[in-house]
Design a protein around this motif. Structure first.
Motif, PDB file in Angstrom:
ATOM      1  N   ASN A 210       0.801  -1.222   0.000  1.00 37.55           N
ATOM      2  CA  ASN A 210       0.000   0.000   0.000  1.00 37.55           C
ATOM      3  C   ASN A 210       0.837   1.277   0.000  1.00 37.55           C
ATOM      4  N   GLU A 211       2.149   1.148   0.006  1.00 42.10           N
ATOM      5  CA  GLU A 211       2.999   2.340   0.075  1.00 42.10           C
ATOM      6  C   GLU A 211       2.714   3.213  -1.144  1.00 42.10           C
ATOM      7  N   ALA A 212       2.391   4.487  -0.912  1.00 39.46           N
ATOM      8  CA  ALA A 212       1.965   5.311  -2.041  1.00 39.46           C
ATOM      9  C   ALA A 212       2.656   6.664  -2.093  1.00 39.46           C
ATOM     10  N   PHE A 213       3.888   6.735  -1.649  1.00 39.03           N
ATOM     11  CA  PHE A 213       4.632   7.971  -1.910  1.00 39.03           C
ATOM     12  C   PHE A 213       5.749   7.663  -2.901  1.00 39.03           C
ATOM     13  N   TRP A 214       6.603   6.746  -2.524  1.00 37.16           N
ATOM     14  CA  TRP A 214       7.721   6.410  -3.401  1.00 37.16           C
ATOM     15  C   TRP A 214       7.244   5.690  -4.651  1.00 37.16           C
ATOM     16  N   THR A 215       6.252   4.805  -4.506  1.00 40.95           N
ATOM     17  CA  THR A 215       5.791   4.100  -5.703  1.00 40.95           C
ATOM     18  C   THR A 215       5.212   5.088  -6.709  1.00 40.95           C
ATOM     19  N   LEU A 216       4.588   6.163  -6.222  1.00 45.31           N
ATOM     20  CA  LEU A 216       4.009   7.124  -7.155  1.00 45.31           C
ATOM     21  C   LEU A 216       5.071   8.044  -7.740  1.00 45.31           C
ATOM     22  N   ASN A 217       6.094   8.341  -6.949  1.00 45.40           N
ATOM     23  CA  ASN A 217       7.077   9.304  -7.421  1.00 45.40           C
ATOM     24  C   ASN A 217       8.244   8.684  -8.187  1.00 45.40           C
ATOM     25  N   LEU A 218       8.497   7.430  -7.998  1.00 41.93           N
ATOM     26  CA  LEU A 218       9.685   6.836  -8.622  1.00 41.93           C
ATOM     27  C   LEU A 218       9.361   5.881  -9.764  1.00 41.93           C
ATOM     28  N   THR A 220       6.772   5.090 -13.361  1.00 46.27           N
ATOM     29  CA  THR A 220       5.779   5.612 -14.285  1.00 46.27           C
ATOM     30  C   THR A 220       4.983   4.476 -14.922  1.00 46.27           C
ATOM     31  N   SER A 221       5.696   3.514 -15.542  1.00 49.49           N
ATOM     32  CA  SER A 221       4.917   2.449 -16.170  1.00 49.49           C
ATOM     33  C   SER A 221       5.536   1.060 -15.976  1.00 49.49           C
ATOM     34  N   ASN A 222       6.804   0.896 -16.369  1.00 55.56           N
ATOM     35  CA  ASN A 222       7.390  -0.450 -16.379  1.00 55.56           C
ATOM     36  C   ASN A 222       7.363  -1.132 -15.027  1.00 55.56           C
ATOM     37  N   ALA A 223       7.780  -0.410 -14.010  1.00 56.40           N
ATOM     38  CA  ALA A 223       7.856  -1.018 -12.682  1.00 56.40           C
ATOM     39  C   ALA A 223       6.674  -0.603 -11.827  1.00 56.40           C
ATOM     40  N   ALA A 224       5.685   0.049 -12.460  1.00 63.67           N
ATOM     41  CA  ALA A 224       4.595   0.610 -11.679  1.00 63.67           C
ATOM     42  C   ALA A 224       3.787  -0.478 -10.986  1.00 63.67           C
ATOM     43  N   PRO A 225       3.679  -0.414  -9.665  1.00 58.64           N
ATOM     44  CA  PRO A 225       2.811  -1.360  -8.960  1.00 58.64           C
ATOM     45  C   PRO A 225       1.367  -0.868  -8.993  1.00 58.64           C
ATOM     46  N   LEU A 226       0.502  -1.565  -8.283  1.00 55.54           N
ATOM     47  CA  LEU A 226      -0.926  -1.271  -8.381  1.00 55.54           C
ATOM     48  C   LEU A 226      -1.294   0.123  -7.887  1.00 55.54           C
ATOM     49  N   THR A 227      -0.549   0.663  -6.921  1.00 56.73           N
ATOM     50  CA  THR A 227      -0.875   2.009  -6.446  1.00 56.73           C
ATOM     51  C   THR A 227      -0.828   2.998  -7.612  1.00 56.73           C
ATOM     52  N   GLN A 228       0.237   2.912  -8.381  1.00 56.25           N
ATOM     53  CA  GLN A 228       0.408   3.810  -9.520  1.00 56.25           C
ATOM     54  C   GLN A 228      -0.640   3.504 -10.605  1.00 56.25           C
ATOM     55  N   PHE A 229      -0.896   2.221 -10.811  1.00 54.44           N
ATOM     56  CA  PHE A 229      -1.868   1.817 -11.828  1.00 54.44           C
ATOM     57  C   PHE A 229      -3.249   2.377 -11.503  1.00 54.44           C
ATOM     58  N   ILE A 230      -3.659   2.258 -10.257  1.00 52.37           N
ATOM     59  CA  ILE A 230      -4.969   2.774  -9.864  1.00 52.37           C
ATOM     60  C   ILE A 230      -4.990   4.301  -9.977  1.00 52.37           C
ATOM     61  N   ALA A 231      -3.857   4.930  -9.613  1.00 56.40           N
ATOM     62  CA  ALA A 231      -3.800   6.388  -9.695  1.00 56.40           C
ATOM     63  C   ALA A 231      -4.054   6.864 -11.110  1.00 56.40           C
ATOM     64  N   SER A 232      -3.697   6.042 -12.092  1.00 52.91           N
ATOM     65  CA  SER A 232      -3.895   6.442 -13.481  1.00 52.91           C
ATOM     66  C   SER A 232      -5.390   6.539 -13.811  1.00 52.91           C
TER      67      SER A 232
END
Lengths: 276, 290, 332
Positions: A210-218, A220-232
């Motif tokens: 659920n970590e959503a600071f570093w995953t969102l900031n570091l 974009t797509s290739n290594a993006a986990p679900l937090t980033q995917f949902i943010a899209s």
């Protein structure tokens, strides 16, 4: 509050308890239900609660349009990877602190805790630049590294509090019985600590997932986990509620179940043993 | 336990974790500190120069900073208020015996496991949407004008979402503390003629005070750096009405590429967090001695 | 064989000295009890012999070999801990077999030894159970079983009975003494309970603040304590230690007389006093009296002696059994 409760008060509290529980859980339930609707029924007024045509289409769509499983596997690799590396670093450290404490042990523990209190934004800039210069942006390995270090203090602390509960005399008994340090860890300490290690692992997978600071900031797509995917989905796809719900359901279901299993340990882990 | 041999082994086993954490703490922090004294913008490479406290001066005199500081305090304070009071009430209910207690407990703690981006989006779209959202439907059902949550009450909306995520945490910890209250103590108070309310005020509340402090301090640490919820709902807007300090720094660094300014902001954030951390660490440290 | 010699053994934590310097000779087959109040260093001393604590100075010689810096496992000693320290995840069988397994012995040999030990200790029916399912006394026996299978040079007991209730403690005292007669192995036993020391020991070592106050057989210690500390520590009820004018009459600082060496009478005697609390034990009666000019004096008399609270009473100490101590607390 003597436990001589009357049936009447029990019934009253049953009603109150279930109402509150339902209200708090409702957003999750609603997401779950919506994930089986068509986009049309999802935004219908009045809302459809149970009697609609259930469909699995959203789950197919989410995968085929955006390669959901890539992000899912990124989440798994990042959360499990960082937890395992964290454990490998933390078990020996916690062992040492619990069973061979020195005057400085307490200071080291408190210092580890203090690193956890440093706000992430304080180091965002240099870390971003380091990641950019070393080609770590949007890589799984980079994120695994960061999340390992972020959660390491919690892992050490949790294990420390668990190890502390194993009486030192038992390890001394093993030593008297002729066990070497290796055998002492393998035959005596580890079997006794398994429940503690398992719940530490579980809690840390949840936190990393659920970590959503570093995953969102570091990423974009290739290594993006679900937090980033949902943010899209924040725009403009956020209008596709049914698909957002399907993606969300898949993102939270596994971790919710793990969380339910680890609820007892959660308190200890998150309060650094201050509340048990 | 304490023979020379075991102590030497202990030191070796501790060092990897200690060294890595030390580097993780000190290297970026020193870099942030260094950058904060530079004019350094990624869009203007080659213009880096030492400018002393100018970045701090800009950051701290920027009206946006005070708005963001205010927003941060409102967000932290509002969420704490809801979660602590709600958590005490919920814990009191869950501590009573009733049918299906275990299941209700699971339902109540569930929001904690939902990733921040999911809960923010679900609330923003499916519940708080001014036209199709469930809240709008309920409002119309009772003949009210639906609220456009993120336009009319942006900060309150975010507080609501964050509070929903953290309420389980507060409840769980307060419930654990409540259950550790000695049953005989309660019975003794009852024998002494204390009613339910005076039992709560003189017995339960003092017993919970430590747990409440822990909840407040730990949540403050996390709430000071709320980020994802703002990013996916309001982007700090409308205007800068929901921009908190982390989001302000994020904008400066990754949207305006002002490394120097963002670093100065980062140091300010570290100082603010340390004020809270100071008290939390002392509290936990005291606990460790017992 | 199992003779243990301590030569100028000392221990300090940082700058605080816990055990100044101790010399002690323990002979093969002897049952030695270290007794003293809590914090006197008796457990630390035992742990140093076991190898669980470093020595700050001196040597520990076991069967003629210097073992001062040898690892615990290599010293050939077994230890029974206060908390029993059983492995909770192993069965009783697994617990008893553990030291043999660590020694790398063959399965069949292990099996035979475990079963023999279980037989001696009445544990045969419990071999499949886990420690959590056993009573306190059974756990204690498992811990002893784990200690005896190794056939050690000596057994070390660290307050093994302090977690048991009074009745069980009495039984286990007998069982351990019995075991000592069967095995004839050296035993070192640490306790704060002088009853355990008196009933079990061949040799008692009285410790106080890290120093040995006196070494001797139980009766030696009872009959001729070397100083006020030992006099007050050994024997129950405690020896009456009288100071002041009455002591001065005998030209001593402290005059000691055991409750059982005072004759009590309702009509005549050397000291006059009043009866305070009377404790009837059935076989004996302990009478706590307030003697004029002396203070509180406890007397032990036969079970049928009847008194009332506040009743005048006369006491006569047995002149042959007075203990005289000088200003330095040592016997004169």
């Amino acid at each position: 509050m003597a436990r001589s409760t009357t049936t009447r008060s029990k019934v009253i509290f049953t009603v109150i308890g279930w109402t509150i529980g339902f209200l708090i859980f409702f957003p999750i339930l609603w997401t779950f239900l919506t994930s089986f609707k068509t986009e049309g029924t999802a935004i219908a007024t009045p809302p459809q609660f149970l009697f609609f045509d259930w469909t699995l289409e959203n789950y197919h769509e989410v995968q085929s349009r955006s390669n959901y499983f890539k992000h899912f596997s990124n989440s798994v690799v990042i959360s499990v990877g960082s937890t395992l590396i964290g454990l490998a670093l933390a078990i020996p450290a916690a062992w040492a602190m619990a069973f061979s404490p020195t005057k400085r042990t307490k200071d080291i523990l408190m210092w580890m805790l203090s690193t956890k209190m440093m706000p992430s934004v304080g180091v965002l800039v240099p870390l971003y630049l380091i990641f950019r210069d070393w080609g770590l942006l949007d890589t799984r390995i980079g994120l695994v590294g960061v999340l390992t270090l972020i959660n390491l203090p919690i892992i050490v602390w949790m294990l420390y509090t668990y190890f502390k509960e194993i009486p030192g005399e038992i390890l001394e008994a093993a030593r008297m019985d002729g066990a070497s340090l290796m055998k002492e860890i393998v035959y005596v300490l580890t079997p006794m600590a398994v429940p503690g290690i398992a719940s530490t692992m579980l809690l840390n997978i949840i936190l990393a997932w659920n970590e959503a600071f570093w995953t969102l900031n570091l990423t974009t797509s290739n290594a993006a986990p679900l937090t980033q995917f949902i943010a899209s989905y924040s725009s403009p796809e956020g209008l596709f509620w049914a698909k957002l719900s399907a993606a969300s359901t898949m993102a939270i279901a596994p971790i919710l179940i793990m969380g339910w299993f680890s609820q007892k340990q959660l308190v200890r882990g998150l309060t650094f043993g201050a509340v048990k | 336990m304490a023979t020379l041999q075991t102590r030497a082994t202990a030191r070796i086993m501790m060092s990897p974790a200690v060294i890595l954490l030390f580097l993780w703490m000190i290297v970026p922090l020193v870099m942030t500190l260094y950058f904060s004294f530079l004019r350094y913008n990624l869009l203007m490479p080659g213009t880096e120069e030492f400018i002393g406290f100018l970045n701090y001066q800009y950051f701290l005199t920027d009206p946006a900073f005070f708005t963001a500081l205010g927003n941060t305090l409102v967000l932290v304070g509002g969420t704490l208020l809801i979660t602590v009071i709600g958590g005490i009430l919920l814990a009191l209910v869950l501590d009573q015996p009733f049918f299906g207690q275990g299941i209700v407990r699971l339902l109540v703690i569930a929001p904690f496991f939902v990733m921040p981006t999911v809960s923010a989006l679900v609330w923003k779209n499916m519940l708080m949407h001014p036209v199709n959202g469930l809240f709008a439907w309920i409002a119309r059902l009772f003949g009210f004008q639906p609220i456009d949550w993120f336009a009319q009450l942006p900060m309150f909306s975010i507080i609501l979402i964050v509070a929903w995520q953290w309420l389980p945490f507060a409840t769980l910890i307060l419930l654990t503390a409540l259950q550790s209250l000695d049953g005989e103590q309660k019975e003794a108070a009852e024998m002494d003629g204390a009613g339910a309310i005076s039992r709560f005020i003189y017995l339960v509340l003092p017993h919970l005070s430590r747990a409440i402090t822990v909840v407040i301090l730990i949540q403050t640490i996390f709430l000071l750096s709320v980020f994802a919820e703002i990013l996916v709902t309001t982007n700090g807007g409308p205007g800068i009405q929901t921009t908190n300090i982390p989001y302000l720094i994020y904008m400066q660094a990754l949207l305006q590429f002002d490394v120097g300014g963002a670093s100065a902001g980062g140091i300010v954030a570290v100082v603010l967090a340390n004020i809270v951390a100071f008290f939390l660490i002392r509290l936990i440290g005291k606990n460790l001695e017992r | 064989m199992g003779s243990i010699t301590l030569e100028k053994v000392s221990k300090s934590f940082g700058t605080t000295s816990v055990i100044p310097e101790i010399d002690l000779e323990i002979n093969d087959g002897e049952f030695v009890v270290f007794v003293g109040p809590s914090g006197c260093g008796k457990s630390t001393l035992l742990r140093m012999i076991a190898g669980l604590e470093d020595l700050s100075g001196g040597r520990i010689i076991i069967d003629g070999k210097d073992m001062s810096s040898e690892a615990p496992a290599k010293r050939g000693l077994s230890m029974v801990f206060q908390s029993y320290a059983l492995y909770p995840h192993m069965t009783v069988y697994g617990n008893i077999a553990f030291p043999l397994k660590m020694d790398g012995q063959e399965k069949s040999a292990i099996d035979k030894k475990v079963k023999d030990a279980a037989h001696i200790l009445n544990l045969t029916n419990y071999l499949d159970r886990r420690p959590g399912q056993l009573s306190g006394g059974q756990r204690q026996r498992v811990a002893i079983g784990r200690a005896i299978v190794r056939q050690p040079k000596a057994f070390l007991f660290d307050e093994p009975l302090s977690n048991l209730d009074a009745a069980l403690r009495g039984n286990m005292r007998l069982e351990i003494s019995d075991l000592h007669h069967q095995l004839k192995t050296t035993m070192i036993y640490v306790t704060h309970d002088q009853v355990e020391a008196m009933t079990m020991a061949d040799k008692i070592v009285v410790l106080n603040a890290g120093r040995i106050e006196q070494v001797g057989s139980p009766m030696e210690l009872y009959r001729s304590p070397k100083n006020v500390f030992v006099a007050g520590f050994i024997g129950s009820p405690r020896m009456n230690l009288i100071e002041g004018a009455e002591a001065a009459k005998h030209n001593v600082t402290t005059l000691g007389v055991r409750p059982e060496h005072i004759r009590i009478s309702t009509t005549e005697g050397a000291w006059k006093g009043k009866v305070g609390v009377t404790e009837h034990l059935g076989s004996d009666t302990f009478i706590h009296t307030q003697v004029d000019g002396i203070g509180q004096v406890t007397v032990r008399t036969d079970g049928d002696f009847d008194t009332k609270h506040g009743q005048p009473i006369f006491l006569t100490p047995d002149p042959a059994r007075l203990h005289r101590f000088g200003a330095d607390g040592q016997v004169i």
